[in-house]
Scaffold this motif. Structure first.
Motif: not given
Length: 118
Positions: A88-102
């Motif tokens: 479940t690792s990700r690069l935080s520079c590739q995660i764009v926040l949106d309401p679906a990720l609240d």
């Protein structure tokens, strides 16, 4: 909600030792790395979001991982170089926040490798 109001996404950061939790609201459309750095989280982001390093690696809570868009092949290649990477690792520079990720929860790894320039 009034017209023009900013939609915020709540993110919970968990320290590498699991002891400290910090809840932060980031504006929709912002990059998780930038929100984390503004909150004082120890994510370096050496390559400034160019996917040339893995120093912004985070471990996404398993319950939240499926809500994220799939990682690109380039991101997966960088994650192969990350220290202590998990499924479940990700690069935080590739995660764009949106309401679906609240209410997204991410753990800060205890170590990282800077593969830039190697």
């Amino acid at each position: 909600m009034t017209k023009g109001a900013h939609i915020m996404t709540r993110v919970t950061f968990i320290s590498a030792d699991g002891e400290r939790r910090q809840e932060v609201d980031g504006p929709a459309g912002s990059i998780l790395l930038e929100v984390a750095q503004a909150a004082g989280q120890p994510l370096e982001g050496t390559c400034e979001g160019q996917m040339a390093c893995s120093t912004c690696h985070v471990i996404v809570d398993a319950a939240d991982f499926a809500r994220l868009p799939r990682a690109s092949e380039d991101e997966e290649d960088m994650l192969d170089l990350a220290a202590a990477a998990t499924r479940t690792s990700r690069l935080s520079c590739q995660i764009v926040l949106d309401p679906a990720l609240d209410s997204l929860t991410v753990r800060i790894p205890g170590e990282f490798n800077n593969m830039q320039g190697m």
